[in-house]
Design an enzyme around this catalytic site. Structure first.
Site, PDB file in Angstrom:
ATOM      1  N   CYS A   1       0.746  -1.417  -0.105  1.00  0.00           N
ATOM      2  CA  CYS A   1       0.060  -0.134  -0.008  1.00  0.00           C
ATOM      3  C   CYS A   1       0.788   1.309   0.004  1.00  0.00           C
ATOM      4  O   CYS A   1       0.261   2.165  -0.022  1.00  0.00           O
ATOM      5  CB  CYS A   1      -1.047  -0.047   1.170  1.00  0.00           C
ATOM      6  SG  CYS A   1      -1.798  -1.450   1.310  1.00  0.00           S
TER       7      CYS A   1
ATOM      8  N   HIS B   1      -3.158   6.982   2.369  1.00  0.00           N
ATOM      9  CA  HIS B   1      -3.726   5.615   1.966  1.00  0.00           C
ATOM     10  C   HIS B   1      -4.950   5.353   2.593  1.00  0.00           C
ATOM     11  O   HIS B   1      -5.274   5.508   3.664  1.00  0.00           O
ATOM     12  CB  HIS B   1      -2.741   4.653   2.396  1.00  0.00           C
ATOM     13  CG  HIS B   1      -3.268   3.131   2.218  1.00  0.00           C
ATOM     14  ND1 HIS B   1      -3.664   2.683   0.969  1.00  0.00           N
ATOM     15  CD2 HIS B   1      -3.423   2.016   2.810  1.00  0.00           C
ATOM     16  CE1 HIS B   1      -4.067   1.608   1.104  1.00  0.00           C
ATOM     17  NE2 HIS B   1      -3.700   1.180   2.210  1.00  0.00           N
TER      18      HIS B   1
ATOM     19  N   ASN C   1     -10.393  -0.337   0.378  1.00  0.00           N
ATOM     20  CA  ASN C   1      -8.627  -0.302   0.397  1.00  0.00           C
ATOM     21  C   ASN C   1      -8.109  -0.816  -1.130  1.00  0.00           C
ATOM     22  O   ASN C   1      -7.938  -2.218  -1.226  1.00  0.00           O
ATOM     23  CB  ASN C   1      -8.268  -1.087   1.654  1.00  0.00           C
ATOM     24  CG  ASN C   1      -6.562  -1.049   1.614  1.00  0.00           C
ATOM     25  OD1 ASN C   1      -5.868  -0.667   0.700  1.00  0.00           O
ATOM     26  ND2 ASN C   1      -5.995  -1.558   2.773  1.00  0.00           N
TER      27      ASN C   1
HETATM   28  N1  COA Z   1     -18.164  -8.699  10.575  1.00  0.00           N
HETATM   29  C1  COA Z   1     -18.640  -9.033  11.737  1.00  0.00           C
HETATM   30  N2  COA Z   1     -17.689  -9.293  12.531  1.00  0.00           N
HETATM   31  C2  COA Z   1     -16.239  -9.443  12.396  1.00  0.00           C
HETATM   32  C3  COA Z   1     -15.876  -9.092  11.136  1.00  0.00           C
HETATM   33  C4  COA Z   1     -16.711  -8.796  10.212  1.00  0.00           C
HETATM   34  N3  COA Z   1     -16.439  -8.519   8.763  1.00  0.00           N
HETATM   35  N4  COA Z   1     -14.396  -9.145  10.969  1.00  0.00           N
HETATM   36  C5  COA Z   1     -13.938  -9.704  12.638  1.00  0.00           C
HETATM   37  N5  COA Z   1     -15.073  -9.680  13.175  1.00  0.00           N
HETATM   38  C6  COA Z   1     -15.178  -9.855  14.445  1.00  0.00           C
HETATM   39  C7  COA Z   1     -14.041 -10.590  14.960  1.00  0.00           C
HETATM   40  O1  COA Z   1     -14.297 -11.918  14.953  1.00  0.00           O
HETATM   41  C8  COA Z   1     -14.176 -10.450  16.452  1.00  0.00           C
HETATM   42  O2  COA Z   1     -15.065 -11.071  17.247  1.00  0.00           O
HETATM   43  P1  COA Z   1     -14.976 -11.823  18.602  1.00  0.00           P
HETATM   44  O3  COA Z   1     -14.781 -10.460  19.413  1.00  0.00           O
HETATM   45  O4  COA Z   1     -16.066 -12.640  18.797  1.00  0.00           O
HETATM   46  O5  COA Z   1     -13.677 -12.570  18.707  1.00  0.00           O
HETATM   47  C9  COA Z   1     -14.668  -8.920  16.557  1.00  0.00           C
HETATM   48  O6  COA Z   1     -15.291  -8.526  15.236  1.00  0.00           O
HETATM   49  C10 COA Z   1     -13.714  -8.041  16.689  1.00  0.00           C
HETATM   50  O7  COA Z   1     -12.423  -8.348  15.968  1.00  0.00           O
HETATM   51  P2  COA Z   1     -11.162  -7.428  15.713  1.00  0.00           P
HETATM   52  O8  COA Z   1     -10.211  -7.969  14.616  1.00  0.00           O
HETATM   53  O9  COA Z   1     -10.574  -7.270  17.090  1.00  0.00           O
HETATM   54  O10 COA Z   1     -11.889  -6.162  15.346  1.00  0.00           O
HETATM   55  P3  COA Z   1     -11.239  -4.773  15.228  1.00  0.00           P
HETATM   56  O11 COA Z   1     -12.142  -3.699  15.854  1.00  0.00           O
HETATM   57  O12 COA Z   1      -9.537  -4.794  15.242  1.00  0.00           O
HETATM   58  O13 COA Z   1     -11.498  -4.178  13.627  1.00  0.00           O
HETATM   59  C11 COA Z   1     -10.398  -4.067  11.341  1.00  0.00           C
HETATM   60  C12 COA Z   1     -11.292  -4.885  12.462  1.00  0.00           C
HETATM   61  C13 COA Z   1      -9.883  -5.038  10.347  1.00  0.00           C
HETATM   62  C14 COA Z   1     -11.442  -3.361  10.983  1.00  0.00           C
HETATM   63  C15 COA Z   1      -9.360  -3.371  12.134  1.00  0.00           C
HETATM   64  O14 COA Z   1      -8.564  -3.982  12.985  1.00  0.00           O
HETATM   65  C16 COA Z   1      -8.373  -2.307  11.113  1.00  0.00           C
HETATM   66  O15 COA Z   1      -9.131  -1.541  10.335  1.00  0.00           O
HETATM   67  N6  COA Z   1      -7.280  -2.623  11.015  1.00  0.00           N
HETATM   68  C17 COA Z   1      -6.468  -1.928   9.993  1.00  0.00           C
HETATM   69  C18 COA Z   1      -6.513  -2.867   8.883  1.00  0.00           C
HETATM   70  C19 COA Z   1      -6.054  -2.275   7.666  1.00  0.00           C
HETATM   71  O16 COA Z   1      -6.265  -0.948   7.448  1.00  0.00           O
HETATM   72  N7  COA Z   1      -5.133  -2.701   7.057  1.00  0.00           N
HETATM   73  C20 COA Z   1      -4.590  -2.542   5.921  1.00  0.00           C
HETATM   74  C21 COA Z   1      -3.465  -1.590   5.755  1.00  0.00           C
HETATM   75  S1  COA Z   1      -2.720  -1.106   4.477  1.00  0.00           S
END
Ligand code: COA
Length: 339
Positions: free
Chosen positions: A118, A260, A290
Site C-alpha cells: 500500500c 492511503h 482499500n
Molecule cells: N463482521 C463481523 N464481525 C467481524 C468481522 C466482520 N467482517 N471481522 C471480524 N469480526 C469480529 C471478530 O471475529 C471479533 O469477534 P470476537 O470478539 O467474537 O472474537 C470482533 O469482530 C473483533 O475483531 P477485531 O479484529 O478485534 O476487530 P477490530 O475492531 O480490530 O476491527 C479491523 C477489525 C480489520 C476493521 C481493524 O483491525 C482495522 O481496520 N485494522 C487495520 C486494517 C488495515 O487497514 N489494513 C490495511 C493496511 S494497509
C-alpha cells in the site's frame, strides 16, 4: 540524457480506473457472516469494485488509468522515458510493467515493477523524482494498481470486507528547480513486523523426489488487523511531522491530507493526532475500500476532478502498509500544461 543541473519535478496529469462490478456491504453479508453496520462503523467502507470475469488483470486497469492520464494532456506515449508500476498483485512474477509499456505504445520507455504494497505509489513517486532530479529522465509514468480481490480469502470476514481493485496513474515531468512540486519525502521500513500483513509463499510438503527441492505457491492475504491499525495510527503522524519539520513547515500549512485509503478510523485518528481538521481529509474509501497501491492516485485523481485541490495547495500524501513500509511526500500543487 544526463545533466548536472538539479531539476524540479511537476505532476502533469493523473488518471484512474475502477472495474464496473460493485460489491456492497449488504451483498458481502450474503457471502460471509457480517453486516453493513459492522463494516461501516469499523471501516467506513460501503462498497468496493472487483475485477470479475476471466482474462482480466491488473494490467487492464493500469492501462486504462495510464491512457486517461496521457489523454488529459494529449501526450504521445512515445514521450514517456520510464514507467514504474507499483503493484503487489502482478499477473506475472517477472513483472507486468513491460506489458503496459507495449500495450500503451510507450516505445521509448524503460519499465519495471515496484513492490511495496500500500506504500507502493509513494515509493514510486519518490523513485521517479530521483530519476528526474538527477536529469536522467524527463517524463515518467507512475502507476499504482492492485487487484487484491484475487488474493483475498473470500471466506475470511476479517479481510475480504476491506479490499477492492483499482488503478491510478500520474505523469511526472522535469521542470526548473523553482517550479518543483515535490517539496520533500520521508520513507521508512520495519521488516520485523512483516508477518502482520502478508501474502506468503509456502513450500509444498513433498519435495521433488530426486532433487530434494521444494516448490510451492502463494497463500491468501493474511492480516493482523489490530496490530496494523496500531502501527498506522502511531507511525504515520510521526513520518508526516518529520517531513514537515525538515521543510520548516507546520501542520497549519497543510491544505489537504491524502492518506492511503485503508480505513476511515485510521484517517480520522491520524488527523486528530496532528490536530488537522477533518474537512482537510481527502477520502473516497466508502466507494472503493482499500485498493492498496491504487488508493492514493485514485483519491488524488478524484479530488482533482472535483476541483478540491487548487494551485499552490500543500498536499500531504502518506502511504503505509505491508513490509511494513510507510512514508510521506509533501507536494505544492501546481496546475501545469504540457511543456
Ligand atoms: N463482521 C463481523 N464481525 C467481524 C468481522 C466482520 N467482517 N471481522 C471480524 N469480526 C469480529 C471478530 O471475529 C471479533 O469477534 P470476537 O470478539 O467474537 O472474537 C470482533 O469482530 C473483533 O475483531 P477485531 O479484529 O478485534 O476487530 P477490530 O475492531 O480490530 O476491527 C479491523 C477489525 C480489520 C476493521 C481493524 O483491525 C482495522 O481496520 N485494522 C487495520 C486494517 C488495515 O487497514 N489494513 C490495511 C493496511 S494497509
Amino acid at each position: 540524457m544526463k545533466s548536472s543541473i538539479t531539476h524540479g519535478v511537476k505532476i502533469l496529469s493523473t488518471g484512474s480506473a475502477v472495474p464496473h462490478f460493485s460489491l456492497n456491504n449488504q451483498t458481502i453479508s450474503e457471502i460471509v457472516q457480517t453486516s453493513d453496520e459492522w463494516i461501516s462503523t469499523r471501516t467506513g467502507i460501503k462498497e468496493r469494485r472487483l475485477l470479475t470475469g476471466s482474462h482480466q488483470s491488473v494490467i487492464d486497469l493500469a492501462i486504462l488509468a495510464s491512457r486517461k492520464a496521457l489523454d488529459k494532456i494529449s501526450m504521445d506515449p512515445s514521450q514517456i522515458d520510464l514507467i514504474i508500476l507499483a503493484t503487489s498483485s502482478p499477473n506475472d512474477l517477472f513483472g507486468s510493467a513491460s506489458q503496459i509499456q507495449f500495450k500503451i505504445g510507450a516505445v521509448n520507455a524503460v519499465a519495471f515493477d515496484l513492490t511495496a504494497a500500500c506504500s507502493g505509489f509513494v515509493l514510486g513517486i519518490v523513485t521517479a523524482s530521483q530519476f528526474i532530479r538527477s536529469g536522467t529522465y524527463c517524463n515518467i509514468l507512475v502507476i499504482g494498481a492492485d487487484v487484491l480481490s484475487k488474493w483475498v480469502d473470500w471466506s475470511d470476514r476479517s479481510t475480504c470486507i476491506l479490499f477492492g481493485d483499482a488503478a491510478g496513474a500520474a505523469i511526472l515531468q522535469s521542470c526548473s528547480d523553482i517550479e518543483n512540486s515535490i517539496l520533500n519525502f520521508q520513507l521508512n521500513t520495519d521488516g520485523y513486523y512483516s508477518s502482520h500483513l502478508s501474502i506468503p509463499y509456502q513450500d509444498n510438503d513433498k519435495p521433488h523426489a530426486f532433487l530434494n527441492l521444494h516448490q510451492g505457491s502463494f497463500k491468501y492475504l493474511y492480516m493482523n488487523g489490530r496490530e496494523v491499525y496500531k502501527f498506522a495510527v502511531s507511525q504515520v503522524p510521526l513520518s508526516i511531522l518529520k517531513c514537515l519539520n525538515s521543510l520548516n513547515m507546520s501542520v497549519n500549512d497543510i491544505n489537504w491530507l491524502l492518506l492511503h485509503q485503508a480505513n476511515e478510523r485510521i484517517l480520522n485518528a491520524v488527523a486528530e493526532k496532528l490536530s488537522i481538521s477533518r474537512d482537510k481529509i481527502i477520502a473516497n474509501l466508502s466507494k472503493y475500500g482499500n485498493t492498496s497501491a491504487a488508493s492514493i492516485p485514485l483519491a488524488l485523481d478524484e479530488a482533482l476532478q472535483e476541483s478540491k485541490i487548487v494551485d499552490n495547495d500543500i498536499v500531504v500524501i502518506a502511504g503505509f502498509g505491508a513490509g511494513l513500509t510507510w512514508g510521506t511526500i509533501i507536494v505544492r500543487w501546481k496546475e501545469f500544461t504540457l511543456g
